[in-house]
Design a protein around this motif. Structure first.
Motif, PDB file in Angstrom:
ATOM      1  N   GLY A 130       0.816  -1.210   0.000  1.00 24.30           N
ATOM      2  CA  GLY A 130       0.000   0.000   0.000  1.00 24.30           C
ATOM      3  C   GLY A 130       0.846   1.255   0.000  1.00 24.30           C
ATOM      4  N   ARG A 131       1.925   1.224   0.766  1.00 25.13           N
ATOM      5  CA  ARG A 131       2.837   2.370   0.809  1.00 25.13           C
ATOM      6  C   ARG A 131       3.486   2.592  -0.548  1.00 25.13           C
ATOM      7  NH1 ARG A 131       6.030   0.866   5.122  1.00 25.13           N
ATOM      8  NH2 ARG A 131       4.263   1.558   6.395  1.00 25.13           N
ATOM      9  N   ASP A 132       3.929   1.505  -1.186  1.00 29.55           N
ATOM     10  CA  ASP A 132       4.519   1.623  -2.519  1.00 29.55           C
ATOM     11  C   ASP A 132       3.506   2.163  -3.522  1.00 29.55           C
ATOM     12  OD1 ASP A 132       6.843   0.599  -1.496  1.00 29.55           O
ATOM     13  OD2 ASP A 132       6.785  -1.288  -2.607  1.00 29.55           O
ATOM     14  N   GLY A 133       2.250   1.717  -3.405  1.00 30.18           N
ATOM     15  CA  GLY A 133       1.218   2.184  -4.318  1.00 30.18           C
ATOM     16  C   GLY A 133       0.974   3.672  -4.206  1.00 30.18           C
ATOM     17  N   VAL A 134       0.885   4.168  -2.981  1.00 30.38           N
ATOM     18  CA  VAL A 134       0.662   5.602  -2.762  1.00 30.38           C
ATOM     19  C   VAL A 134       1.833   6.404  -3.317  1.00 30.38           C
ATOM     20  CG1 VAL A 134       0.517   7.396  -0.995  1.00 30.38           C
ATOM     21  CG2 VAL A 134      -0.898   5.339  -0.808  1.00 30.38           C
ATOM     22  N   ARG A 135       3.048   5.932  -3.110  1.00 27.27           N
ATOM     23  CA  ARG A 135       4.217   6.646  -3.629  1.00 27.27           C
ATOM     24  C   ARG A 135       4.212   6.692  -5.148  1.00 27.27           C
ATOM     25  NH1 ARG A 135       8.527   3.733   0.450  1.00 27.27           N
ATOM     26  NH2 ARG A 135       8.337   5.187   2.201  1.00 27.27           N
ATOM     27  N   ALA A 136       3.860   5.576  -5.789  1.00 23.61           N
ATOM     28  CA  ALA A 136       3.838   5.539  -7.249  1.00 23.61           C
ATOM     29  C   ALA A 136       2.758   6.454  -7.809  1.00 23.61           C
ATOM     30  CB  ALA A 136       3.623   4.102  -7.739  1.00 23.61           C
ATOM     31  N   GLY A 137       1.571   6.440  -7.193  1.00 21.00           N
ATOM     32  CA  GLY A 137       0.496   7.314  -7.639  1.00 21.00           C
ATOM     33  C   GLY A 137       0.845   8.783  -7.468  1.00 21.00           C
ATOM     34  N   THR A 138       1.497   9.109  -6.344  1.00 21.01           N
ATOM     35  CA  THR A 138       1.916  10.483  -6.083  1.00 21.01           C
ATOM     36  C   THR A 138       2.952  10.935  -7.098  1.00 21.01           C
ATOM     37  OG1 THR A 138       1.506  10.144  -3.722  1.00 21.01           O
ATOM     38  CG2 THR A 138       2.863  12.034  -4.331  1.00 21.01           C
TER      39      THR A 138
END
Length: 321
Positions: free
Chosen positions: A287-295
């Motif tokens: 989830g943390r990786d996903g938020v970083r990629a989306g940002t």
């Protein structure tokens, strides 16, 4: 965490040609406005997510369909250039999927999709491809995923074969389409945005609002305990709310980006989650990786062109740690 091999990931997904135009303001009904820039690119939720996962180190095999036309040839070639295996992408007598994307000066977008060849993927096609892939001893997959831009019966066949072969199945139900209960129950996680989450909950007879952090947490918990095995609700600039059924938490955006283009950011998120889970990371880490990629993606123009590579993702994480 150190891993001895490149993680293998399998996707059933849509492939489109994107036509993109940038405008100062969206046209009103009946109005014509001049675009400031534009162009064509590879797109479709399936292709976008496969690209995001591949850029972040996953070894991706894709099942899908393109038309017997120039757009289909170009799309397959571009997927190959990204390192995505395309031998299980069929060519059909239909136009390649098409998406028309309009982006305004604030980075918001409107998207109209003509599914085209993506509608021609049958359950039988999926079963045939998977039987070829999964009976090959040299082919092992740690994770498989699909989206809502391919026929529901194909998604059902895909999730069923994943269950038989003990492959973790992830579903991004975007856009929301009715799918079999068995598909929802197999999803680990089921990834939806707030709009899709509301439609999903309504479809199963559950009335859960999503308008603040607590209601988002309640909705994620309900999905994880009564609909799927785990859940992620993406919430745009608010990050994501995640539940594994036992624990529910919020993954925030650690720094507010200057938004250039929001199109495809959700796909960057999903691809990053897939890459992380394929590496054996936890749902918290994914989830943390996903938020970083989306940002990272919303601060750049385009879809796949805006997605981070592994080194860019690490650099961004270090800056915002």
């Amino acid at each position: 965490m150190t891993h001895s091999r490149t993680p293998r990931a399998l996707t059933l997904g849509s492939i489109n040609q994107d036509i993109r135009v940038h405008v100062s303001e969206f046209p009103k009904p009946g109005e014509t406005v001049l675009a400031t820039s534009g162009g064509t690119a590879l797109g479709g939720k399936g292709a976008n997510q496969a690209a995001s996962a591949a850029l972040l180190g996953a070894d991706v095999v894709m099942i899908g369909a393109v038309g017997n036309d120039g757009a289909g040839h170009d799309a397959t070639q571009q997927l190959n250039q990204l390192g995505i295996a395309t031998s299980h992408i069929g060519q059909v007598d239909e136009t390649t999927g098409l998406a028309v994307i309009t982006v305004d000066s604030t980075g918001e977008n409107t998207i109209a999709v003509l599914p085209g060849a993506n509608t021609r993927i049958s359950a039988g096609d999926v079963e045939q491809h998977l039987d070829q892939l999964l009976t090959n001893e040299d082919e092992t997959f740690s994770i498989a995923w699909s989206q809502g831009e391919v026929p529901p019966e194909a998604i059902l066949a895909f999730s069923d074969r994943c269950r038989i072969h003990n492959i973790r199945f992830v579903l991004n139900l975007a856009p929301f389409v009715p799918v079999a209960t068995e598909v929802l129950e197999a999803a680990d996680p089921l990834i939806v945005n707030e709009t899709e989450a509301r439609a999903l909950l309504e479809s199963v007879g559950l009335d859960t609002k999503i308008d603040d952090p607590q209601s988002a947490a309640n909705a994620a918990h309900v999905i994880a305990t009564r609909v799927a095995r785990s859940a992620i609700i993406t919430r745009g600039s608010l990050g994501a709310t995640i539940s594994d059924g036992t624990r529910t938490w919020h993954e925030p955006i650690t720094s507010k980006p200057d938004v250039v283009d929001t199109s495809g950011a959700g796909d960057a998120f999903v691809g990053a989650v897939i890459a992380a889970l394929a590496r054996g990371e936890t749902l918290v880490e994914a989830g943390r990786d996903g938020v970083r990629a989306g940002t990272y993606a919303v601060a750049r123009s385009g879809t796949i062109d805006s997605y981070p590579t592994s080194s860019e993702a690490l650099a961004a994480a270090a800056v915002h740690a």
